[in-house]
Write a protein that holds these residues in place. Structure first.
Motif, PDB file in Angstrom:
ATOM      1  N   GLY B 192       4.030  11.341   3.410  1.00 61.80           N
ATOM      2  CA  GLY B 192       4.949  12.408   3.793  1.00 61.80           C
ATOM      3  C   GLY B 192       6.316  11.854   4.144  1.00 61.80           C
ATOM      4  N   VAL B 193       6.339  10.701   4.794  1.00 59.42           N
ATOM      5  CA  VAL B 193       7.607  10.073   5.174  1.00 59.42           C
ATOM      6  C   VAL B 193       8.395   9.705   3.918  1.00 59.42           C
ATOM      7  CG1 VAL B 193       8.619   7.999   6.206  1.00 59.42           C
ATOM      8  CG2 VAL B 193       6.807   9.232   7.412  1.00 59.42           C
ATOM      9  N   ILE B 194       7.704   9.119   2.934  1.00 56.37           N
ATOM     10  CA  ILE B 194       8.390   8.729   1.693  1.00 56.37           C
ATOM     11  C   ILE B 194       8.907   9.973   0.962  1.00 56.37           C
ATOM     12  CG2 ILE B 194       8.055   7.703  -0.584  1.00 56.37           C
ATOM     13  CD1 ILE B 194       6.040   5.777   0.840  1.00 56.37           C
ATOM     14  N   ALA B 195       8.062  11.003   0.899  1.00 58.13           N
ATOM     15  CA  ALA B 195       8.489  12.246   0.246  1.00 58.13           C
ATOM     16  C   ALA B 195       9.700  12.828   0.945  1.00 58.13           C
ATOM     17  CB  ALA B 195       7.346  13.251   0.253  1.00 58.13           C
ATOM     18  N   SER B 196       9.680  12.791   2.273  1.00 56.02           N
ATOM     19  CA  SER B 196      10.792  13.334   3.054  1.00 56.02           C
ATOM     20  C   SER B 196      12.066  12.540   2.802  1.00 56.02           C
ATOM     21  CB  SER B 196      10.424  13.325   4.536  1.00 56.02           C
ATOM     22  OG  SER B 196      11.565  13.573   5.314  1.00 56.02           O
ATOM     23  N   LEU B 197      11.956  11.216   2.741  1.00 57.48           N
ATOM     24  CA  LEU B 197      13.133  10.378   2.472  1.00 57.48           C
ATOM     25  C   LEU B 197      13.761  10.764   1.128  1.00 57.48           C
ATOM     26  CD1 LEU B 197      11.919   6.818   3.573  1.00 57.48           C
ATOM     27  CD2 LEU B 197      13.754   8.166   4.604  1.00 57.48           C
ATOM     28  N   MET B 198      12.920  10.940   0.125  1.00 58.03           N
ATOM     29  CA  MET B 198      13.443  11.230  -1.208  1.00 58.03           C
ATOM     30  C   MET B 198      14.044  12.628  -1.269  1.00 58.03           C
ATOM     31  SD  MET B 198      10.591   9.445  -3.564  1.00 58.03           S
ATOM     32  CE  MET B 198      11.240   8.040  -4.429  1.00 58.03           C
ATOM     33  N   LEU B 199      13.347  13.576  -0.652  1.00 57.04           N
ATOM     34  CA  LEU B 199      13.827  14.956  -0.695  1.00 57.04           C
ATOM     35  C   LEU B 199      15.153  15.098   0.050  1.00 57.04           C
ATOM     36  CD1 LEU B 199      13.019  17.765  -1.686  1.00 57.04           C
ATOM     37  CD2 LEU B 199      11.931  18.148   0.517  1.00 57.04           C
ATOM     38  N   THR B 200      15.231  14.541   1.265  1.00 51.98           N
ATOM     39  CA  THR B 200      16.459  14.687   2.055  1.00 51.98           C
ATOM     40  C   THR B 200      17.613  13.939   1.386  1.00 51.98           C
ATOM     41  OG1 THR B 200      15.701  12.875   3.458  1.00 51.98           O
ATOM     42  CG2 THR B 200      15.376  15.100   4.291  1.00 51.98           C
ATOM     43  N   PHE B 201      17.300  12.814   0.718  1.00 56.66           N
ATOM     44  CA  PHE B 201      18.363  12.102   0.001  1.00 56.66           C
ATOM     45  C   PHE B 201      18.955  12.995  -1.087  1.00 56.66           C
ATOM     46  CE2 PHE B 201      20.042   9.494  -3.386  1.00 56.66           C
ATOM     47  CZ  PHE B 201      20.849   8.602  -2.689  1.00 56.66           C
ATOM     48  N   THR B 202      18.098  13.645  -1.873  1.00 59.05           N
ATOM     49  CA  THR B 202      18.626  14.504  -2.945  1.00 59.05           C
ATOM     50  C   THR B 202      19.379  15.693  -2.375  1.00 59.05           C
ATOM     51  OG1 THR B 202      16.348  15.228  -3.099  1.00 59.05           O
ATOM     52  CG2 THR B 202      17.237  14.134  -5.003  1.00 59.05           C
ATOM     53  N   SER B 243      24.672  16.045 -15.903  1.00 57.94           N
ATOM     54  CA  SER B 243      23.377  15.845 -16.558  1.00 57.94           C
ATOM     55  C   SER B 243      22.624  14.701 -15.915  1.00 57.94           C
ATOM     56  CB  SER B 243      23.580  15.532 -18.048  1.00 57.94           C
ATOM     57  OG  SER B 243      24.298  16.565 -18.651  1.00 57.94           O
ATOM     58  N   MET B 244      23.346  13.626 -15.598  1.00 60.37           N
ATOM     59  CA  MET B 244      22.686  12.477 -14.977  1.00 60.37           C
ATOM     60  C   MET B 244      22.187  12.819 -13.575  1.00 60.37           C
ATOM     61  SD  MET B 244      24.560   9.036 -16.255  1.00 60.37           S
ATOM     62  CE  MET B 244      26.181   9.376 -15.620  1.00 60.37           C
ATOM     63  N   ILE B 245      23.010  13.595 -12.862  1.00 61.38           N
ATOM     64  CA  ILE B 245      22.583  13.984 -11.500  1.00 61.38           C
ATOM     65  C   ILE B 245      21.316  14.837 -11.568  1.00 61.38           C
ATOM     66  CG2 ILE B 245      23.197  15.364  -9.468  1.00 61.38           C
ATOM     67  CD1 ILE B 245      26.082  14.470  -9.879  1.00 61.38           C
ATOM     68  N   ILE B 246      21.290  15.781 -12.517  1.00 60.47           N
ATOM     69  CA  ILE B 246      20.093  16.626 -12.653  1.00 60.47           C
ATOM     70  C   ILE B 246      18.872  15.766 -12.952  1.00 60.47           C
ATOM     71  CG2 ILE B 246      18.976  18.354 -14.117  1.00 60.47           C
ATOM     72  CD1 ILE B 246      21.788  19.586 -14.496  1.00 60.47           C
ATOM     73  N   MET B 248      18.344  12.566 -12.355  1.00 60.17           N
ATOM     74  CA  MET B 248      17.963  11.732 -11.213  1.00 60.17           C
ATOM     75  C   MET B 248      17.297  12.567 -10.121  1.00 60.17           C
ATOM     76  SD  MET B 248      18.376   8.696 -11.917  1.00 60.17           S
ATOM     77  CE  MET B 248      17.870   8.145 -10.296  1.00 60.17           C
ATOM     78  N   SER B 249      17.873  13.740  -9.823  1.00 58.63           N
ATOM     79  CA  SER B 249      17.289  14.597  -8.789  1.00 58.63           C
ATOM     80  C   SER B 249      15.861  14.969  -9.159  1.00 58.63           C
ATOM     81  CB  SER B 249      18.109  15.886  -8.629  1.00 58.63           C
ATOM     82  OG  SER B 249      19.414  15.576  -8.241  1.00 58.63           O
ATOM     83  N   PHE B 250      15.692  15.345 -10.421  1.00 54.40           N
ATOM     84  CA  PHE B 250      14.367  15.742 -10.870  1.00 54.40           C
ATOM     85  C   PHE B 250      13.374  14.590 -10.686  1.00 54.40           C
ATOM     86  CE2 PHE B 250      11.144  15.988 -14.186  1.00 54.40           C
ATOM     87  CZ  PHE B 250      10.604  17.235 -13.912  1.00 54.40           C
ATOM     88  N   ILE B 251      13.798  13.387 -11.106  1.00 58.75           N
ATOM     89  CA  ILE B 251      12.892  12.237 -11.020  1.00 58.75           C
ATOM     90  C   ILE B 251      12.547  11.918  -9.572  1.00 58.75           C
ATOM     91  CG2 ILE B 251      12.746   9.734 -11.400  1.00 58.75           C
ATOM     92  CD1 ILE B 251      14.384  10.260 -14.006  1.00 58.75           C
ATOM     93  N   VAL B 252      13.572  11.904  -8.716  1.00 57.84           N
ATOM     94  CA  VAL B 252      13.332  11.546  -7.307  1.00 57.84           C
ATOM     95  C   VAL B 252      12.398  12.557  -6.637  1.00 57.84           C
ATOM     96  CG1 VAL B 252      14.422  11.370  -5.049  1.00 57.84           C
ATOM     97  CG2 VAL B 252      15.445  10.222  -7.005  1.00 57.84           C
ATOM     98  N   VAL B 253      12.677  13.850  -6.822  1.00 56.46           N
ATOM     99  CA  VAL B 253      11.838  14.874  -6.189  1.00 56.46           C
ATOM    100  C   VAL B 253      10.420  14.825  -6.762  1.00 56.46           C
ATOM    101  CG1 VAL B 253      11.479  17.356  -5.932  1.00 56.46           C
ATOM    102  CG2 VAL B 253      13.746  16.382  -5.586  1.00 56.46           C
TER     103      VAL B 253
END
Lengths: 373, 273
Positions: B192-202, B243-246, B248-253
């Motif tokens: 959950g911590v890792i998921a939270s880090l990635m989500l809040t970063f995006t 396009s790159m931001i989309i 990257m966001s998709f991959i991270v989330v």
């Protein structure tokens, strides 16, 4: 017992809001004793155990362990360890790290710690399991790991919260024997919570039967079964036949009663229990309950001779169970059926489809007189 | 058998509806990468030809890189801080009997529904009254407000998903609250911590409104994009950047959700027999 009590629960009370979970409970538990708290769910047995572990504070009274008051001692400082109902195995650690969990503070050399874990694995008969993951274990194995994790710390008291409840019947019976053997080996005090009366009878030195936050009776397994002190205990432990009765006289030979369905019967005079003065018996005219266990009644197709206590009835239903048969007998003047349990040692005593009259007989010594509920 | 049971039976019209829904939701977004590879300054059909030119131009532009670094710095700081605060908040909410727990959770989640422009204006007024100069720090402060609800919402199911008797067992085996947290609680909620880090970063990385109000002279990446929209000749490069931001966001989330799959795994394992 009070002089050498190892755990002393004195007038303990517990409220959750307005609900009273524990009502003035006092129990003394001796060193090395296998002590059980027995009762239906919601009777307060688990709350009492959690108070011994320190997870619940007492609302009143005090708990002493090895002479020390426990009120201000947090769970991680108490000389007790617990086996949880669902075992609470740490899912992110392997078996070795689960068992060694409590050893961090002991600052042992790695080799020594390893050695201790191997010893425990040997004791619980799971050698070579150290590297297994927690989710690769069966219910019985998890139960043993939970035991090992607690015992490795050499606690003065081991608390067990229905540790066998999640196991299937066969495994449970096997674990009962192992648990009892283990307790004798390690010689520490066990406080065991269960709702299973058979389990409590099998394992315990003494049992406290609880209901609605109070202790109904504290006795040995034999004492609870043979001489229950009230109707609630008598019906909770095993099966019991009850008869409304009226005392007609008390003498040196025992109590004379007039019981519904049984007629004039005689019952032995007993002590009121440990601590109370020898009972002079209920006063003539008092309403009481007479109780007889199903296996203390004998069933025969002909009237028993020799003036034995007996009564005539009719078999209403019967069940053949292999080693024994159960009969439900209708008596005149009684609105419920009387249960009789007969061992099929030399064949079924009477046919389970019998329609003619039968006779019930019993030894007056096995009649128990209880206060009217 | 089960495929044609009452609950699981197929419903063709609803399936068609679901497909149309997803198309309407994502096709507009797909136009960005489509035109980012188009060999023309103008966004219009028919497509001219395939090119990497616009992506190539991005890499030669210094302001893109500095805006990207600004966004990464803010995103990293905000994700770590909001996740740390989220861990403590989620533990408090799920483990202790707090009076007014419901309203408390409501207030933490509120920034998800209050228009960000209101927070932006309010913070701007407050900061200027206090005389705090606008900088990347003030942007990060604003992003904390919107990232904390995401962190808490990700972490609460993790804490609820494992049996509190596991923490009691740790206390019973001699560990105080501090050690219990490090040896049991944190490892159990780590996915959950890792998921939270990635989500809040995006969330921080993509945020525009608060950054617009609270940034000083250094723009974040979304602000840079917004600034470049005025120049028609830059537009294809912006499409490439978006396009790159989309992607990257998709991959991270997606990675975050994959790591955090089955938020209740602790409980399930604990009850397994």
């Amino acid at each position: 017992m009070s002089g050498q009590a190892f755990i002393s629960i004195r007038q303990v009370e517990k409220y959750f809001g307005k609900f009273q979970a524990i009502d003035d409970v006092s129990i003394e538990i001796g060193h090395g004793e296998f002590f059980s708290l027995l009762g239906a769910s919601g009777c307060g047995k688990t709350t009492l155990l959690r108070m011994l572990a320190g997870f619940e504070a007492t609302s009143g009274g005090e708990i002493f362990i090895d002479g020390q008051p426990m009120s201000d001692v947090p769970p991680h400082m108490r000389p007790v360890n617990m086996v949880f109902q669902n075992y609470a195995i740490f899912p992110h650690l392997n078996v070795r790290d689960n068992i060694a969990y409590g050893l961090r503070k002991h600052r042992l050399a790695r080799a020594r710690r390893h050695e201790m874990v191997e010893e425990m694995l040997e004791l619980i008969k799971l050698p070579g399991f150290g590297d297994r993951k927690a989710n690769e274990l069966s219910g019985g194995q998890r139960q043993r790991i939970a035991l090992a994790r607690a015992l490795i710390l050499k606690p003065k008291v081991l608390l067990l919260d229905e540790p066998l409840g999640a196991l299937d019947k066969q495994l449970r019976e096997q674990m009962q024997l192992e648990l009892r053997a283990l307790q004798r080996t390690v010689g520490i005090t066990f406080v065991f919570v269960t709702h299973d009366q058979e389990e409590a009878l099998t394992l315990s030195d003494r049992i406290a039967v609880m209901s609605r936050g109070r202790v109904l009776q504290l006795d040995t397994p034999t004492g609870l079964y043979e001489t229950p002190r009230n109707r609630e205990v008598a019906s909770f432990i095993g099966t019991m036949n009850f008869f409304d009765a009226k005392v007609s006289g008390t003498g040196a030979a025992g109590i004379e009663l007039e019981a519904a369905g049984l007629g004039r019967i005689r019952a032995p005079l007993r002590d009121g229990g440990p601590g109370s003065a020898p009972d002079s018996g209920p006063a003539p005219g008092a309403r009481v309950q007479v109780a007889i266990r199903p296996e203390k009644l004998e069933l025969s197709a002909t009237p028993p001779g020799g003036g034995a206590a007996s009564v005539e009835g009719r078999v209403e239903t019967a069940a053949y169970l292999g080693e024994r048969s159960h009969f439900f007998v209708r008596l005149d003047g009684l609105d419920h059926l009387v249960a009789v349990s007969a061992q099929n040692r030399e064949g079924v005593p009477i046919g389970t489809d019998r329609t003619g009259p039968v006779w019930l007989s019993w030894n007056p010594a096995s009649v128990v007189v209880l206060p009217d509920a | 058998m089960s495929s044609d049971s009452y609950i699981k039976r197929k419903n063709r019209p609803l399936q068609v509806y679901a497909v149309i829904f997803l198309i309407v939701l994502y096709v507009p977004v797909l136009f960005l990468p489509l035109f980012s590879f188009n060999d023309s300054l103008y966004v219009r059909f028919p497509l001219k030809g395939f090119t990497w030119q616009w992506y190539g131009e991005l890499f030669e532009r210094e302001p893109v890189w500095s805006a990207l670094m600004n966004s990464i710095k803010i995103g990293a700081a905000v994700s770590v801080l909001s996740t740390a605060m989220g861990v403590f908040a989620a533990k408090a909410i799920t483990r202790y009997r707090i009076p007014g727990r419901g309203p408390l959770v409501g207030f933490i989640m509120l920034p998800l529904v209050v228009p960000l422009i209101i927070f932006g204006v309010a913070l701007l007024v407050l900061l200027s009254q206090l005389g705090v100069p606008l900088s990347l720090y003030t942007v990060a402060l604003g992003h904390m407000i919107i990232c904390l609800p995401f962190a808490v919402a990700t972490l609460i199911p993790r804490f609820e998903g494992f049996d509190k008797s596991i923490e009691e067992a740790s206390a019973d085996l001699g560990e105080n609250a501090w050690w219990t947290f490090w040896r049991v609680t944190l490892p159990m909620v780590l996915p959950g911590v890792i998921a939270s880090l990635m989500l809040t970063f995006t969330v921080s990385f993509d945020e525009f409104i608060l950054a617009f109000f609270l940034s000083g002279t250094q723009p974040t990446l979304p602000m840079y994009i917004w600034g470049q929209l005025r120049f028609p000749q830059e537009f294809p490069s912006i499409l490439a950047l978006a396009s790159m931001i989309i992607a990257m966001s998709f991959i991270v989330v997606f990675i975050g959700m994959w790591i955090n799959r089955g938020a209740s795994f602790g409980a399930v394992k604990g009850d397994e027999t």
